[in-house]
Each structure stands twice: as C-alpha cells, then as structure tokens.
Design a protein around this motif. Structure first.
Motif, short mmCIF file in Angstrom:
data_model
loop_
_atom_site.label_atom_id
_atom_site.label_comp_id
_atom_site.label_asym_id
_atom_site.label_seq_id
_atom_site.Cartn_x
_atom_site.Cartn_y
_atom_site.Cartn_z
N THR A 85 87.89 0.46 71.47
CA THR A 85 88.76 -0.43 70.78
C THR A 85 89.59 -0.40 71.73
O THR A 85 89.83 -1.25 72.10
N GLU A 86 90.05 0.68 71.74
CA GLU A 86 91.59 0.88 73.40
C GLU A 86 90.73 0.09 74.18
O GLU A 86 91.26 -0.39 74.91
N ARG A 87 89.45 0.03 74.76
CA ARG A 87 88.82 -0.03 75.89
C ARG A 87 88.15 -1.54 76.02
O ARG A 87 88.35 -2.05 77.14
N PHE A 88 87.75 -1.67 74.75
CA PHE A 88 87.61 -3.13 75.11
C PHE A 88 87.48 -4.63 73.61
O PHE A 88 87.30 -5.39 74.33
N VAL A 89 88.47 -4.14 73.06
CA VAL A 89 88.54 -4.88 71.71
C VAL A 89 89.79 -5.76 71.88
O VAL A 89 91.49 -4.91 72.15
N ARG A 90 90.56 -7.10 72.52
CA ARG A 90 91.93 -7.46 72.30
C ARG A 90 92.02 -8.54 71.47
O ARG A 90 92.73 -8.85 71.23
N SER A 91 91.26 -8.97 70.76
CA SER A 91 90.72 -10.10 69.72
C SER A 91 90.94 -9.54 68.28
O SER A 91 90.13 -8.96 68.27
N ASP A 92 91.40 -10.54 67.22
CA ASP A 92 91.42 -10.62 66.07
C ASP A 92 90.73 -11.95 65.75
O ASP A 92 91.69 -12.91 65.53
N PRO A 93 90.46 -12.46 64.80
CA PRO A 93 88.93 -11.03 64.31
C PRO A 93 87.86 -10.27 66.04
O PRO A 93 88.67 -11.60 67.03
N VAL A 94 87.51 -9.55 66.17
CA VAL A 94 86.88 -9.33 67.53
C VAL A 94 86.36 -10.50 67.71
O VAL A 94 85.16 -11.06 67.34
N ARG A 95 86.21 -10.93 68.96
CA ARG A 95 85.25 -11.57 70.02
C ARG A 95 83.52 -11.17 69.75
O ARG A 95 83.66 -9.89 70.13
N LYS A 96 82.21 -11.85 70.01
CA LYS A 96 81.03 -11.49 70.49
C LYS A 96 81.27 -10.70 71.37
O LYS A 96 80.47 -9.88 71.72
N SER A 97 81.73 -11.54 72.45
CA SER A 97 81.66 -11.01 73.70
C SER A 97 82.08 -8.90 73.82
O SER A 97 82.00 -8.90 74.42
N GLU A 98 83.33 -9.22 73.06
CA GLU A 98 83.86 -7.99 73.08
C GLU A 98 82.63 -6.83 72.61
O GLU A 98 82.95 -5.81 72.26
N LEU A 99 81.70 -7.78 71.33
CA LEU A 99 81.50 -6.57 70.61
C LEU A 99 80.09 -6.16 71.55
O LEU A 99 79.77 -5.27 71.50
N GLN A 100 79.77 -7.63 72.60
CA GLN A 100 78.82 -6.66 73.01
C GLN A 100 79.06 -6.17 73.97
O GLN A 100 78.19 -5.09 74.75
#
Lengths: 509, 509
Positions: free
Chosen positions: B168-183
């Motif tokens: 989470t700390e490394r890849f997730v910035r958005s709420d809700p999580v973006r598709k690109s982050e999930l990828q």
C-alpha cells in the motif's frame, strides 16, 4: 489474605414428589456455586395410606438415595446433609423407612418438622431476593410452608398439607379437572389458611419458592419471552397466575404437557398448587410476588456457608452477589478494582453532566468488577461472554432489569455501539441513555487501565459548555493509554456527554 | 499421573502494521489456552526511508513495548518471547532501535529472518489445521511468507516484500484505488512470485494465515452469516476472494470501512494483500484455502509447549484438540470417559443398524468427552453452555461442520429433540439423521452413567426386526439407571433405531 480453602457439601432433599441432590462447591463466607445436581421423581407420597409409605414408594426412595450416595462418593464431597420432609414426616412407617436407609445406604437422614422446613426455605429466600419484612410461601409436593419475615429474619412459619401432589391425590380424579373437584381443592385451601391466624392483616411483600411456584413463573416467562436464563427475582403478577389457572383448568393433561415453560413431570399436579398461590395472594391482597430460585436445599447449605455469622443470611446481598460471580470466574482482582476505581471517579465528578445517582453508580461499579469475567470462557469475544455469564447467573438481589443493564455494560466495555438488543423488553424509559452514558465511563476507564498496572492513578475532570477536559494523573507519561483512550473510547464519551472531550495528563506527585 | 504444573508464557510480536502480546496459560504438552492479549496498531513501517524507521514510528514502537512489558509484569508471566519481523529486519536503524528497547524497556527482542518467520508461521498452522503436504501462505503488514510443507513438517520457505502495508505504502495513492495502481501492485506480485521457483508445479492444498487472510475470511463469513465464532478451519473459496477484491477495488475508503467483517484499522491496506492471496491461488490452481487462526505467535509458543517432542507439532491434532478443550474447562474425567466407553460400545454393536463408520464414531467420542464442559459456566442449562463453549472454541483440526455436529451432540445429551438450529447451514445431507442417531446413543449412555460411579459397566445389544434389547451389565442392580434411561432416553433411541427398545440388566460376573 488468601481465600478460605474450597469444600464441597451435598444437600439431599427427599421430598414428596421429587428427590434431589445438589453439590455446592464453596469457600466458606467467600464464594459458592452449584456444581452438580441430580433430580429424580420419586413420588414418595403416591399410594400412601394409614399404614404409611407404600412398598413401591419406599423401594423408589431407597434406590434413589443409593444412587445419590454413590454420586456423592464419586464426585467427592466433604459432607452430606440429607433431609426428608412431609411424606416421611407424616408416614406412620417413616422411622422404619429411615432405619432401612441408614442400614442399606449408610445415610443418616434428618426429618424436618414443619417449622424447620419453613425456616430453611426462608433462609434460602433471604439469600436470594431482597426482603426486609413480609411473607414467604414455599409450595412443595407434600406440604406448603408459609412464613413471616421481620428485619430479614425468619420470625415464624408453619407447614400446611397443601402440597401440589398431596392435594392432587386427595381431590383430583378427572381429566380435565372437574369444577366440583376444583371447588373441593379451593375449600380445603381456605380451610387450612383459616388455620393460620397470624396471616390476617399481612400485606406482603410476598416471596415465592419451590417447584410449583418456580414453574408458574417459567410459564409466564415463556409467555412473554423473558430473555434471561434465570427467574430469580422475577416478578410474577396475580393476573398471570389467574391466566395460567384458567388455561390449566380447561386443558386435558395431554395439552397441559405441552404448555411452554411447564415441566412435563409436573403437568399432572401443578393446578392445585397454583390455586394455593392464588389463595395466599388473595388473602394478602398483593398484585405480585418475587421468585426466589433458592429454597430449602440452599437454606440448609447457607447455614453451613455463613456459619461464622450470627445469622446465616448474606450481609449486603447485592454486593456479595457481584463479588461471588467475579470470584467464581476467577476475575483479575487488581485490574477489575482499578477499573472500578477510575469509573467511580469519573461518575462522581461528572454527576452534574449525567445527573445520575446511587442506583446507577452501583450498576456501574458492578459492571466494572464483572466486565472481564467472560475471559474464563475464551479470550476472543470475552466481552460477549461476560454478558452471557451475567445474564445466565441471576445475580441474587437484583431485578431482571438490573441484571440486563449490568450485563450490557460489560458487553460494551471494549467496543461497539451500546444497544439493548434482546434485553430491550426488560428496560424502562431512559435506560438506553443510561446504558450509553455508563458504557462511556466504563470503556474509558478500561482503556486507561490497558496495561493492567494501575499507571493511570486518577482522572480529574473540568468542563464548560465548550467541552470536557480529562486529565490523567499517572506515575509515568501514559502515552499508550492516551492513544488508546483517544482511539477507542472518546467517540462514545463525546456522544454520551454531548460535548467535545480532550484528554491530557500530568505526573502524579 | 498429575498434569504438569501450569505456566504462563507471553509472546510479543512487533510487526510492521500491528504489535501484539499474547499470554498463553499452559501445562507443557498437556493443555493450553490463550489467556490474555493486547493488540496495538503501531504502523512501524509508516514513513520508513533509506535511513530506516521514522522517529515517530520508533516512539510508537517503544511506548507500545513498554506497555506490553508492564502488562506482562502485572499479569505475572514466567517467560517473555519477544520478536520483531520485517520492518525492523529491513530498517537500517533496526539494531539501534532494539538497543534502545533493551535499555529503556528491558526487553530483549529477537529479529526473525525471513525463513524463521516462515517457519514459525508454519508451526502455528500445523498445530491448527490438518495439512500433510502443501503450501502455507502468511500475509503480514510488511512481508508475506510462502512455505512448503512435507509430511507435516516445514520444508522450506521464504519472505517476500508483499505485506499489505508495504504494498500500500509503495503503490497506492488514490481513493478509491486506481486501476493503474492495482496493475502496478499486480506486476510487483507476479515479479516476486516468479522469484520463488520451487512454487512451480505445486498444486496445494493451501493454508492461509495472518491478519490479512483472516480478515478476508471474516468478510466471507459475515457475507454468508457463518454461525461459528471461530474461523479456524474455514474454507475460503477463490470465488469469494475475487468477489471481495471486486468490492474493495470499487469502493472508497469510507465505504470499505463499513464492509461487514473487515476490521476498521485494516480497511485502508487490505486490498493489496487480497491481490497477493489471489496471485498465489492462481499459481497453485487451487479453488480454496483453509484458514489457520494460529500463526507466528502461536508457532513460537508451540516450540515451547511441545519441547518434549522431537518436532513441535501436535501428534494427533484432532484428538488433542478435544482433550485440550475438556481439560481447560475442568471436565470430570472418569465420568466423561465412562460415558464415552458406553457410547462407543453401543455404536460398535449397533453398526449394522445405523450404518455409520469411523468418522461418526470419532464425532460421537468427541461429544462424549465434551458433553458436560458447560458445567464450568453454570450447572443449570449446562448442555446449552457445552454447545456454546464448543462452537466458540474452534477445535483445531476440525471443520465447521464437524464442530457443529459435536456441539449439537453435546447440546442434546440430556433432553430435547435434536435440531440443527442456527448451524443447519453448515450441515450436509444426512446430517440431521446422523445427529438424531448419535444423540440417542450419547443420551442413553449419559443416563446409564447417572450415578457417576461406573455401576453400569457394559451394554450388550441384540435385535431382530421386532425390536432391540439392550442388557446392562452392572455391579449391582441398576434400578435407577433403568428407570432414568427408560424415562429420559428411550423415546429418542426408539425413533433413532426405528424399532421398540427394551432394557434389562444382569449382574457382572
């Protein structure tokens, strides 16, 4: 001070309808609980004649006592108190029967006379429900005892031949019971009650005990879906007794057996007992009675349990009930008492905000002592198990409403939005708010005592219309306690007190 | 033989997301239970840089450990096992932080390397769920451990930087999580799993543990209103993981926080962990995994608990689980074992009538041992409390269906018409009949052992199409046992066996 060593006493009670052995595990004057029990229907009075107990009845009695004896030996009890009541007392061959019991089973059985039987029933009741002055009625299979209590002591009492089984055997032949038979029962009741002159002018309150009355209460409890597992302290109304009498007199045995709450093996004999209760309520002019789940057997036990007291009745019935429960489930005394201390400090200082008094204070203190007892079952979800144990126990001296409130406070001591749930029916107006406010105080106290080491010694409260400031007085900086209270207890505290709450701390000097 | 003396060991585990102390109360190799616990969210990894742990994180860690230390002292533990995992392991200033802990708090904390962390997680799992050969996955806050088990032993394992908080700390910035982050998360998972060559060709079964996986199971349990209080042994399906991933990726945090079953303090970090689980399931090609409620902390504990064994894993997981529960609640061993003996004798002789085999026999024997444990709560209604304790406990090695059946057998050992009630959803076809037949055997055995003294030594069964004759073999004439069995157990026995049942007796020679 270490608690006294634990002991086991068995009390055997050979009644006219049923025989029971109960094993009480206890530390004298400190804690007790019912550990084990066997109940057998002996119907000792069945077929009784001028000559006394029938052979079949004596055989049943003898074998049952032998089983009880084996049971006591196997469970390992330190002492057996064995008593017999009306059937043996009244039977011409009673003494010969008890000689055989002594010889064959090795049990020395004490025959209680009517006054003694009344006395021990009252001792049981006084240790279970609050009663200063009033009347106690115990309806058994063979006899019924009526007693007068003054200043929390047995004053006088006597046994009448008004037991459920005795009246049934004497007057009832038909199924359903005929009107004429009921009238005969009724007349006999009136006749015998007329023989108790000191009952005139009594106005209650009335406490009831014994199998018949307990069962009448269970029928009413089933009717209104009473949510507690115990009926100790239950208020049974005259209207409900009348309703049950109506149902029982109109139904044949096959239907009575299916009446919710009624034990199947009492369905054939309970009606005359119900009439006895109604007759006594009528004479006293009372609209309800309180149920005691303790009676003769417990009275015999309490004589031993409280043998260090001048009179064997719990001093401080309610406080002792709470302590007894906490002790049985092995509470962590230091933690529980510190939480109670903090909760009491908050309650007392915030009195102008919540407006509650001595009654709520006592409930909060009880819940603080009991909040963690569910850990005896399982650490996970222990708050829910604390509720289970409290509602299951009965807390002598407390009403159903009080038991529910204490249990709910324990239930919500860690988390969740306080909610009466299935106990809502037992609560009264304002209790939901009470629950929220008292829960908030208990939960905050719990999180301030998170480390179990009493680091937060005290709390000081100051407030104005803008907010409430709580200052923790601690031995060292209570960093984690502040975080935890912040995160876990402040929301509830703010909604309970209707204003923002700020926590800070200072070192104890 | 007296059981070994009881001891308390505390296990402290300083993770990347949460820190916990558990206090295990145990008698080595004989019985254990979780006695107490404190969990704190420390988020040790939050704000971690090249230089290591942030000052704020270290302060939180330090104060939390100080609280834990006080807690252990106050509760009175004999030994403290303190460990730290990925955050401290990977932080450049980890050693310096632990020096401060040793100095300030007086705790010596052992840093587990990846293999050790995997090993202890597997030890926990092997003591909780049946697994001969397969894969264990433990998803924590900082790292995720994947291990291979062969012949009920840890064979190999390693830690990957695939913890929920770390991803989470490394890849997730958005709420809700973006598709690109999930990828990006997905790619990182695949990349790291590619680095575990020995995972190729593995086909499961898969066991999952750790907070993330437990929480995914709780979400599914809430969804289908799973009636047990424990999810140990729960089968979590791939379809359910996919469904939860779908919900979590579409919802903003405010909605995720309200998802039933999801702990509020995990709502912000659970999604990447769910993707890790899905990735591993995908590689193994498994359709479900079994949940272990035991993990790292329990593994560290079991190393001590089973220190007399060559390898610290319960021999006979299921049998031990039953015994452990019976011992914790102080069962009456002689009585329970005699009831079990009689029930087994009946089961074995009547096999041609009921047609059941080894599995049902084991359930019956477990229920016989546990039928009275509810007496630890309260004598009255103890059969109901036995059910509560069994369904609340989790019985390691047993499925939800098995736990329900054992609990229901205990529930109906004295009276009532066996009924699956709220557990019906966990039962399968034929289980209602199983419940009735096995209940009949257990109840009859219970009433034959009414006196708790083993008077009825044995039962002999003979039958034809007309009826079933059961002959009690006893030391003396079992008069009361015959009456009681007659009155309390014969109806159920007749309906279970589909024919009239006659009881008689003969003296043992």
């Amino acid at each position: 001070m270490n608690p006294p060593a634990s002991r086991r006493t068995a009390v055997i009670d050979l009644g006219s309808n049923s025989a029971r052995v109960v094993v009480m595990n206890f530390r004298p004057g400190y804690s007790y609980h019912l550990e084990d029990e066997v109940r057998e229907i002996v119907r000792l009075r069945e077929g009784m004649t001028e000559a006394g107990l029938s052979d079949a009845a004596m055989t049943r009695g003898l074998f049952t006592l032998r089983l009880f004896r084996r049971f006591c030996d196997s469970v390992g009890v330190d002492r057996i108190i064995a008593t017999a009541t009306s059937a043996v007392r009244e039977a011409a061959n009673g003494p010969r029967f008890l000689e055989r019991v002594a010889w064959d089973v090795g049990l020395s059985v004490r025959v209680l006379d009517g006054t003694q039987e009344a006395f021990y029933g009252v001792l049981g009741a006084l240790n279970a429900v609050p009663l200063e002055d009033g009347i106690v009625l115990d309806i058994g299979g063979g006899s019924a005892q009526v007693s007068r209590v003054r200043a929390r002591r047995f004053e006088r009492g006597q046994a009448l031949t008004l037991g459920s089984l005795a009246l049934t055997e004497r007057f009832v032949r038909s199924d359903p019971v005929r009107k004429s038979e009921l009238q005969a029962v009724q007349q006999e009741i009136e006749r015998q009650l007329d023989g108790v002159p000191w009952l005139n002018g009594e106005r209650g309150p009335l406490v009831g005990l014994g199998g018949t009355i307990r069962n009448l209460a269970k029928i009413e409890a089933a009717r209104r879906r009473y949510p507690l597992q115990t009926i100790n302290g239950f208020a049974l109304s005259r209207a409900s007794v009348d309703e049950t009498v109506r149902i029982l007199s109109q139904s044949p045995l096959s239907l009575r057996r299916r009446l919710p709450g009624l034990a199947r093996d009492r369905a054939d004999i309970i009606l005359p007992g119900a009439l006895v209760l109604r007759g006594v309520m009528e004479r006293l002019g009372v609209k309800e009675l309180a149920i005691s789940e303790s009676g003769l057997r417990e009275g015999l036990f309490f004589e031993e349990f409280w043998s260090d007291l001048p009179y064997p009745v719990t001093p401080g019935l309610r406080e002792f009930a709470v302590l007894n429960l906490a002790r049985f489930y092995g509470y962590h005394e230091a933690h529980a008492e510190h939480v109670r201390h903090l909760a009491t400090r908050l309650f007392d200082q915030l009195a102008p905000l919540h407006g509650y008094g001595a009654w709520e204070r006592e409930l909060l203190r009880a819940a603080a002592l009991l909040h963690d007892i569910g850990m005896a079952i399982r650490y996970n979800d222990h708050h829910k198990y604390s509720q289970t144990l409290i509602t299951g126990s009965g807390l002598p001296g407390h009403s159903g409403r009080e038991i529910s409130l204490i249990a709910l406070l324990a239930r919500y001591h860690r988390k969740g939005v306080p909610d009466a749930g299935e106990y809502a029916g037992l609560l009264e107006q304002g209790d939901e708010t009470r629950l929220v406010r008292l829960s908030a105080l208990l939960r905050l106290s719990e999180f301030l005592e998170r480390g179990r080491a009493g680091v937060v010694r005290d709390v000081e409260a100051r407030w104005d219309t803008q907010g409430l400031r709580l200052t923790l007085v601690a031995d060292e900086h209570p960093t984690v306690e502040l975080w935890d209270a912040q995160r876990n207890a402040l929301d509830l505290m703010e909604s309970a007190m209707g204003r923002p709450v700020v926590l800070d701390s200072r070192l104890a000097v």
